[in-house]
Design a protein around this motif. Sequence first.
Motif, PDB file in Angstrom:
ATOM      1  N   TYR A   1      43.712  34.358  36.802  1.00 29.13           N
ATOM      2  CA  TYR A   1      43.089  33.335  37.690  1.00 29.13           C
ATOM      3  C   TYR A   1      42.928  33.861  38.923  1.00 29.13           C
ATOM      4  O   TYR A   1      41.934  33.849  39.695  1.00 29.13           O
TER       5      TYR A   1
ATOM      6  N   ASN B   1      48.034  37.553  31.383  1.00 34.28           N
ATOM      7  CA  ASN B   1      48.227  36.020  31.422  1.00 34.28           C
ATOM      8  C   ASN B   1      47.354  35.340  32.206  1.00 34.28           C
ATOM      9  O   ASN B   1      46.459  35.845  33.064  1.00 34.28           O
ATOM     10  N   ARG B   2      47.284  33.983  32.002  1.00 36.15           N
ATOM     11  CA  ARG B   2      46.201  32.984  32.688  1.00 36.15           C
ATOM     12  C   ARG B   2      46.413  33.337  34.264  1.00 36.15           C
ATOM     13  O   ARG B   2      45.365  33.152  34.930  1.00 36.15           O
ATOM     14  N   GLN B   3      47.643  33.119  34.529  1.00 41.81           N
ATOM     15  CA  GLN B   3      47.758  32.773  36.142  1.00 41.81           C
ATOM     16  C   GLN B   3      47.141  34.324  37.042  1.00 41.81           C
ATOM     17  O   GLN B   3      46.611  34.158  37.818  1.00 41.81           O
TER      18      GLN B   3
END
Length: 110
Positions: A68, A63-65
């Motif tokens: 990141y 996922n993006r979180q």
Amino acid sequence: MESETNFQSEPFKSQLESLTQTIRSMSQDVKGDTVALLAILRTLEVLHREIRESWFREALPDNRQALYALLKEIEAYGGWPYIPRASLRSLLQKLTLDLEEEDSPSSNES
């Protein structure tokens, strides 16, 4: 991120430091033995590829979180691991320079 916690755990850091010291010690023990040092480098390269292509790839965020957070970790603590290879050209250049120094009249006259 769970892996950050594991990475910073004392047992993990201790094992990693022990492994690092073992590799340094082995390298020092065979100092000057090009073939043995090459074997160590080849082993490290194979391990790097194996870890990257299997366990690391499987552990990549989904996922993006999390992605990141991983990118921040990479940026903050040293970038992406890479094992460069010596090129044949650089080895030949070193050999050529060594031969030129041996044949140079000025090096023999000193």
